[in-house]
Design a protein around this motif. Structure first.
Motif, PDB file in Angstrom:
ATOM      1  N   THR A  21      29.932  96.367  24.110  1.00  0.00           N
ATOM      2  CA  THR A  21      30.798  95.632  25.036  1.00  0.00           C
ATOM      3  C   THR A  21      29.969  94.756  25.955  1.00  0.00           C
ATOM      4  O   THR A  21      30.299  93.583  26.193  1.00  0.00           O
ATOM      5  CB  THR A  21      31.652  96.617  25.862  1.00  0.00           C
ATOM      6  OG1 THR A  21      32.452  97.393  24.987  1.00  0.00           O
ATOM      7  CG2 THR A  21      32.546  95.876  26.837  1.00  0.00           C
ATOM      8  N   ALA A  22      28.877  95.306  26.485  1.00  0.00           N
ATOM      9  CA  ALA A  22      28.017  94.525  27.367  1.00  0.00           C
ATOM     10  C   ALA A  22      27.401  93.334  26.633  1.00  0.00           C
ATOM     11  O   ALA A  22      27.223  92.254  27.223  1.00  0.00           O
ATOM     12  CB  ALA A  22      26.921  95.416  27.944  1.00  0.00           C
ATOM     13  N   ALA A  23      27.091  93.504  25.354  1.00  0.00           N
ATOM     14  CA  ALA A  23      26.550  92.388  24.581  1.00  0.00           C
ATOM     15  C   ALA A  23      27.575  91.264  24.449  1.00  0.00           C
ATOM     16  O   ALA A  23      27.226  90.082  24.528  1.00  0.00           O
ATOM     17  CB  ALA A  23      26.115  92.870  23.195  1.00  0.00           C
ATOM     18  N   LEU A  24      28.841  91.618  24.258  1.00  0.00           N
ATOM     19  CA  LEU A  24      29.890  90.597  24.200  1.00  0.00           C
ATOM     20  C   LEU A  24      30.065  89.919  25.551  1.00  0.00           C
ATOM     21  O   LEU A  24      30.189  88.692  25.636  1.00  0.00           O
ATOM     22  CB  LEU A  24      31.212  91.220  23.741  1.00  0.00           C
ATOM     23  CG  LEU A  24      31.313  91.613  22.271  1.00  0.00           C
ATOM     24  CD1 LEU A  24      32.641  92.314  22.001  1.00  0.00           C
ATOM     25  CD2 LEU A  24      31.171  90.390  21.369  1.00  0.00           C
ATOM     26  N   VAL A  25      30.082  90.713  26.613  1.00  0.00           N
ATOM     27  CA  VAL A  25      30.195  90.140  27.953  1.00  0.00           C
ATOM     28  C   VAL A  25      29.044  89.173  28.215  1.00  0.00           C
ATOM     29  O   VAL A  25      29.230  88.070  28.733  1.00  0.00           O
ATOM     30  CB  VAL A  25      30.230  91.253  29.019  1.00  0.00           C
ATOM     31  CG1 VAL A  25      30.051  90.678  30.419  1.00  0.00           C
ATOM     32  CG2 VAL A  25      31.538  92.033  28.932  1.00  0.00           C
ATOM     33  N   GLY A  26      27.839  89.585  27.831  1.00  0.00           N
ATOM     34  CA  GLY A  26      26.676  88.737  28.061  1.00  0.00           C
ATOM     35  C   GLY A  26      26.713  87.429  27.306  1.00  0.00           C
ATOM     36  O   GLY A  26      26.097  86.441  27.728  1.00  0.00           O
ATOM     37  N   ALA A  27      27.436  87.390  26.188  1.00  0.00           N
ATOM     38  CA  ALA A  27      27.492  86.176  25.370  1.00  0.00           C
ATOM     39  C   ALA A  27      28.598  85.218  25.796  1.00  0.00           C
ATOM     40  O   ALA A  27      28.645  84.083  25.317  1.00  0.00           O
ATOM     41  CB  ALA A  27      27.683  86.550  23.903  1.00  0.00           C
ATOM     42  N   THR A  28      29.488  85.654  26.680  1.00  0.00           N
ATOM     43  CA  THR A  28      30.559  84.766  27.139  1.00  0.00           C
ATOM     44  C   THR A  28      30.057  83.851  28.245  1.00  0.00           C
ATOM     45  O   THR A  28      29.038  84.105  28.883  1.00  0.00           O
ATOM     46  CB  THR A  28      31.759  85.578  27.678  1.00  0.00           C
ATOM     47  OG1 THR A  28      31.328  86.336  28.816  1.00  0.00           O
ATOM     48  CG2 THR A  28      32.327  86.505  26.621  1.00  0.00           C
ATOM     49  N   ASP A  29      30.803  82.762  28.472  1.00  0.00           N
ATOM     50  CA  ASP A  29      30.525  81.903  29.616  1.00  0.00           C
ATOM     51  C   ASP A  29      31.333  82.314  30.833  1.00  0.00           C
ATOM     52  O   ASP A  29      30.981  81.966  31.962  1.00  0.00           O
ATOM     53  CB  ASP A  29      30.851  80.443  29.258  1.00  0.00           C
ATOM     54  CG  ASP A  29      29.803  79.844  28.345  1.00  0.00           C
ATOM     55  OD1 ASP A  29      29.032  78.989  28.807  1.00  0.00           O
ATOM     56  OD2 ASP A  29      29.729  80.238  27.170  1.00  0.00           O
ATOM     57  N   LEU A  30      32.408  83.056  30.604  1.00  0.00           N
ATOM     58  CA  LEU A  30      33.307  83.462  31.683  1.00  0.00           C
ATOM     59  C   LEU A  30      34.067  84.697  31.225  1.00  0.00           C
ATOM     60  O   LEU A  30      34.445  84.805  30.052  1.00  0.00           O
ATOM     61  CB  LEU A  30      34.294  82.320  31.998  1.00  0.00           C
ATOM     62  CG  LEU A  30      35.456  82.618  32.948  1.00  0.00           C
ATOM     63  CD1 LEU A  30      34.937  82.869  34.367  1.00  0.00           C
ATOM     64  CD2 LEU A  30      36.462  81.469  32.943  1.00  0.00           C
ATOM     65  N   VAL A  31      34.303  85.617  32.152  1.00  0.00           N
ATOM     66  CA  VAL A  31      35.154  86.779  31.888  1.00  0.00           C
ATOM     67  C   VAL A  31      36.375  86.700  32.797  1.00  0.00           C
ATOM     68  O   VAL A  31      36.234  86.517  34.016  1.00  0.00           O
ATOM     69  CB  VAL A  31      34.400  88.102  32.123  1.00  0.00           C
ATOM     70  CG1 VAL A  31      35.358  89.291  32.064  1.00  0.00           C
ATOM     71  CG2 VAL A  31      33.291  88.272  31.092  1.00  0.00           C
ATOM     72  N   ILE A  32      37.551  86.820  32.217  1.00  0.00           N
ATOM     73  CA  ILE A  32      38.805  86.879  32.968  1.00  0.00           C
ATOM     74  C   ILE A  32      39.375  88.272  32.737  1.00  0.00           C
ATOM     75  O   ILE A  32      39.652  88.660  31.598  1.00  0.00           O
ATOM     76  CB  ILE A  32      39.796  85.800  32.511  1.00  0.00           C
ATOM     77  CG1 ILE A  32      39.218  84.404  32.809  1.00  0.00           C
ATOM     78  CG2 ILE A  32      41.152  85.969  33.193  1.00  0.00           C
ATOM     79  CD1 ILE A  32      40.053  83.261  32.246  1.00  0.00           C
TER      80      ILE A  32
END
Length: 237
Positions: A152-163
């Protein structure tokens, strides 16, 4: 001994103070939710992490604290902790990708948003779901996010923004220093300042709060306007 007896988000929020506590102690053991240990422990640090098991908690220690007491015990504020304080190897996602999290668990359903209300965001930028379940939203991962904190953290790290709504994902993204837009119910708990756009807990976070209970349309409309004007995502539209 520091015990993590509350939610995953609480442990992530207050983990920022563990290095400062470790610097003041002869030894430090943290009894933490098993799902979080690999993510928060990291390399080195001189802190012993053990999994918290409901049926078999560790015996009383000479100094025994719950993790949400650390700021008070150490007389520290969020500003005293270095940011970001969590990191993970990033996955690979398209430029401008937005991570979406609409659910906050059954114990406080007022924090969650009906997922279809996030569909307009998917038309504005490439999106992934950060929920551990399948979704009907037009996202890049319709089967959802793995039930694994490092993934999950890897996906978060690859985004430009989290909503996200007020749940563990908000704390994870904030602790990683990821631009995070928090959709907040009108009567939030103590950690979110009422009427404020930001929070000292996570400098990279922007708050979109309900003006009244149940009204998600107003903050989502404001969020959509801001997203449309976001230069980091403009090239993808």
């Amino acid at each position: 001994l520091v015990r993590c007896y509350h939610g995953l988000g609480d442990s992530i929020q207050f983990a920022r103070f563990l290095p400062m506590l470790a610097a003041r102690t002869a030894s430090l053991t943290v009894e933490m939710q098993p799902r979080l240990i690999d993510l928060i422990a990291g390399p080195g640090g001189g802190i012993r992490f053990v999994p918290f098991i409901d049926a078999h908690p560790l015996p009383q220690s000479e100094c025994d604290l719950e993790i949400t007491e650390l700021d008070f015990a150490l007389r520290l504020t969020p500003a005293d902790a270095a940011m970001p304080y969590l990191a993970a190897e990033s996955g690979v996602l398209p430029h401008g990708c937005v991570g979406l999290c609409h659910g906050a668990g059954p114990w406080d359903p007022a924090r969650s948003i009906p997922p279809h209300l996030l569909a307009p965001i998917c038309a504005m930028a490439p999106c992934i779901s950060l929920m551990p379940e399948a979704t009907m939203l037009p996202v890049l991962n319709p089967d959802g996010c793995p039930f694994d904190m490092k993934a999950t953290a890897a996906l978060v790290g690859a985004t430009d923004l989290v909503i996200t709504v007020d749940t563990m994902i908000a704390h994870l993204a904030g602790a990683m220093g990821k631009p995070t837009w928090l959709l907040l119910k009108s009567d939030p708990d103590w950690r979110w300042p009422v009427g404020a756009r930001g929070t000292p807990w996570y400098p990279s976070m922007r708050i979109y709060a309900q003006p009244s209970a149940g009204d998600w349309e107003t903050p989502l409309a404001e969020l959509a306007r801001d997203l449309a004007a976001c230069p980091a995502l403009a090239a993808e539209r």
